[in-house]
Design a protein around this motif. Structure first.
Motif, short mmCIF file in Angstrom:
data_model
loop_
_atom_site.label_atom_id
_atom_site.label_comp_id
_atom_site.label_asym_id
_atom_site.label_seq_id
_atom_site.Cartn_x
_atom_site.Cartn_y
_atom_site.Cartn_z
N ARG A 25 0.97 -1.59 0.01
CA ARG A 25 0.40 -0.11 0.18
C ARG A 25 0.46 1.47 0.05
O ARG A 25 1.94 1.12 0.53
CB ARG A 25 -0.85 -0.16 1.12
N GLU A 64 -10.26 -6.24 -10.11
CA GLU A 64 -11.56 -6.22 -9.38
C GLU A 64 -11.80 -7.10 -9.60
O GLU A 64 -13.07 -7.37 -8.93
CB GLU A 64 -11.99 -4.78 -9.48
N THR A 86 -7.89 -15.02 -3.96
CA THR A 86 -6.99 -13.97 -3.37
C THR A 86 -5.93 -13.25 -4.17
O THR A 86 -6.21 -12.84 -5.45
CB THR A 86 -5.56 -14.46 -2.52
N ARG A 87 -5.20 -12.66 -3.21
CA ARG A 87 -4.09 -11.89 -4.74
C ARG A 87 -2.96 -12.37 -5.25
O ARG A 87 -3.31 -12.38 -6.11
CB ARG A 87 -3.75 -10.52 -3.55
#
Ligand SMILES: Nc1ncnc2c1ncn2[C@@H]1O[C@H](COP(=O)(O)OP(=O)(O)OP(=O)(O)O)[C@@H](O)[C@H]1O
Ligand SMILES: [Mg+2]
Lengths: 313, 258
Positions: free
Chosen positions: A119, A192, A200-201
């Motif tokens: 992030r 998205e 999951t990522r």
């Protein structure tokens, strides 16, 4: 919402309808400028290609007497004044492969982390800044770092390994940057869509992001091959030597802790340090160096075209 | 509103911040089960944000803080024991721009199942049936039955959007969130997607964001009007449009907010 549309200028008055589309003085002038501009751009493009063609032709003509498979597979001999370029040719292959074995996995994984997981925070901002800046550090600086860190501190001595690791440090930030760019080119909408099915990522990255960015990632890595192979500074202090004979026609001739010869440095020495080298030998070395770089670049292009044709959107 | 209704989504004092910008302010709302609820309001009022709270996908978009409760089917989804993957399986989302994945139509429909099931290989006959059922449910089967191997991103927009709805169905979601699902479609596409939504009511709770007042009136049973992060009015669609209680609602539906 309705807005009134007022014409910004009224149409020019036309007296004779048959003259409506005839070129005016002004439009003829514009057309002339257009032609001149086009001609200038074309000539400039030619001027750019011309030196390239001339260099290649010139090199080949000068190198013709020595060019043969024999030239590739024999060591330099008689104090560099005869023989081939086997040892200097194999050296860069070793260090390029070893360095990419280190920098490609680390670079790609780090880029995936930075682009897909991290992030925005002060930490990632610092890392991104570091990556950008490291990519611009001159190679001689990496060379000095390599001498300090690998040759002396890690006690690797001047060796294939020390030189490879130095090159790995040099290529790493560029690989991170190019991989991030490739990942960024995958539309956010795909991610998205995945997230909203509960993926999951990692499932998103494996299933969608990587398959759609692999061509860009690989191209970025391959372009570092020619960069790593062509750099002289980082290897000069960390393992490349003036002369070293290795067993001919044996691709496993170098060990990780051996010193090695390198093509770019060999060429430099032939042409400046050793008196009485036959001219053809110098040019032959240059042709091989050029050929190697062009081959790698061509490979990158072919790979990119191939993978792009299979691209999934 | 009658009081003996079942609610599939209930929020209580929901607040949400992007960094220090508050995008949702004390949102308390009850969305009835099995009906279509419309969500209207001017651009930037937090409709998408609210929608994304219901499957907690907001959390993937950077610096988000949420307080308050969101109960879906009676369970607070911000509880510690909630699995995000299970939640998103039950709460599907359809986007403004159709976003089929860049793989075949067939694989698009199975994508969700493959994400969730441990056993990788299912029998071909089984997957065939799943794909056919899902496509039939969105009226795409006849159009696409010969194009199952075609890359989904090459379909017409309208087909892509229906495919995006079909993609949710094999996971048997309870709630489908739609964020302006028709704004990229022409009027014919809009018509068929609306028809599809009406067809799906009862089995699924649908929450649809729209900028199109006429659409909200056509498809929704209840309607919510939002303004700058707050819910201004929530009522049966007819009542909200015919006799708005709040002057701001009246202003908006008469087009005075642009
Ligand atoms: N990821 C984000 N980070 C920071 N601010 C955001 C983010 N997403 C939305 N916002 C802000 O939150 C507010 C609400 O945005 P949201 O997208 O929910 O509005 P919306 O009602 O869906 O608008 P629209 O009708 O244009 O889709 C806006 O002011 C927007 O700028
Ligand atoms: Mg929105």
């Amino acid at each position: 919402m309705a807005t009134d549309i007022t014409p910004s200028s009224s149409p020019t008055e036309i007296t004779d309808p048959s003259l409506m589309f005839t070129a005016t003085e002004q439009s003829r002038k514009k057309q002339l400028m257009e032609n001149i501009a086009r001609a200038i751009f074309f000539v400039m493009t030619l001027l750019m290609i011309l030196p390239l063609v001339l260099i290649v032709v010139y090199l080949f003509v000068k190198a013709a007497p020595v060019l043969s498979p024999e030239f590739l597979f024999t060591n330099p001999a008689k104090g560099m004044r005869a023989g081939g370029i086997w040892a200097p040719l194999l050296g860069p292959i070793y260090i390029v492969i070893t360095s990419l074995l280190v920098s490609a996995p680390i670079g790609v994984l780090a880029a995936v982390y930075l682009n897909e997981y991290a992030r925005a925070s002060w930490f990632t901002r610092i890392i991104n800044l570091a990556v950008v800046n490291l990519a611009g550090v001159p190679s001689i600086v990496h060379a000095l770092f390599g001498v300090g860190a690998f040759v002396y501190f890690a006690k690797m001595g001047r060796s294939v390994l020390a030189a490879s690791l130095t090159l790995a440090i040099m290529t790493l930030p560029v690989i991170i940057a190019s991989t991030k760019e490739a990942l960024n080119a995958v539309p956010m909408a795909f991610r998205e869509a995945c997230w909203n099915t509960g993926a999951t990522r990692w499932q998103t990255i494996r299933g969608i992001v990587l398959p759609n960015s692999i061509s860009g990632i690989l191209t970025g890595i391959i372009l570092q091959v020619s960069r790593a192979a062509g750099e002289t500074a980082p290897i000069m202090f960390t393992g490349a030597v003036f002369f070293k004979a290795i067993s001919e026609r044996d691709v496993f001739a170098y060990g990780l802790f051996d010193r090695f010869m390198a093509l770019s440095m060999h060429l430099y020495q032939l042409s400046t340090q050793v008196p009485g080298v036959p001219e053809a030998l110098e040019y032959g070395t240059a042709v091989v160096l050029l050929g190697a770089v062009l081959t790698v670049n061509a490979l990158a292009i072919v790979l990119r075209v191939y993978l792009r044709s299979r691209k999934r959107w | 509103m009658s009081t003996d209704k079942n609610y599939s989504i209930e929020t209580n004092q929901l607040n949400l911040w992007y960094g220090d910008f508050q995008a949702l302010i004390n949102v308390s709302v009850k969305i009835p089960d099995g009906l279509i609820t419309g969500l209207i309001g001017p651009s930037g009022c937090g409709k998408t944000t609210l929608l994304r709270c219901f499957n907690r996908v907001n959390e993937r978009y950077g610096n988000v803080t949420t307080t308050g409760e969101v109960e879906i089917l009676g369970k607070n989804i911000y509880d510690a024991d909630v699995s995000l993957t299970e939640l998103r399986k039950n709460v599907g989302m359809v986007f403004q721009r159709p976003n089929p994945l860049p793989i075949s139509v067939y694989e698009n429909i199975l994508f969700g199942l493959r994400v969730h099931s441990e056993q990788r290989i299912r029998k071909k006959s089984e997957t065939d049936e799943i794909v056919e059922t899902a496509l039939r449910e969105v009226f795409l089967w006849d159009d696409l039955k010969d194009q199952l191997k075609v890359k989904a991103t090459t379909l017409q927009l309208e087909q892509q959007q229906k495919l995006c709805i079909a993609r949710l169905l094999p996971l048997k979601p309870r709630v489908i969130l739609m964020d302006e699902p028709c704004s990229a479609l022409d009027s014919k596409g809009t018509g068929t997607v609306e028809e599809l939504m009406l067809e799906l009511t009862g089995q699924y709770t649908i929450l649809i964001v729209t900028h199109n007042m006429a659409q909200a009136r056509r498809v929704s049973d209840e309607c919510i009007f939002m303004l700058i992060g707050e819910i201004i009015e929530h009522n049966r669609t007819e009542d909200l449009f015919l006799t708005p209680q709040n002057t701001k609602t009246a202003d908006y539906i008469e087009g005075r907010y642009g």
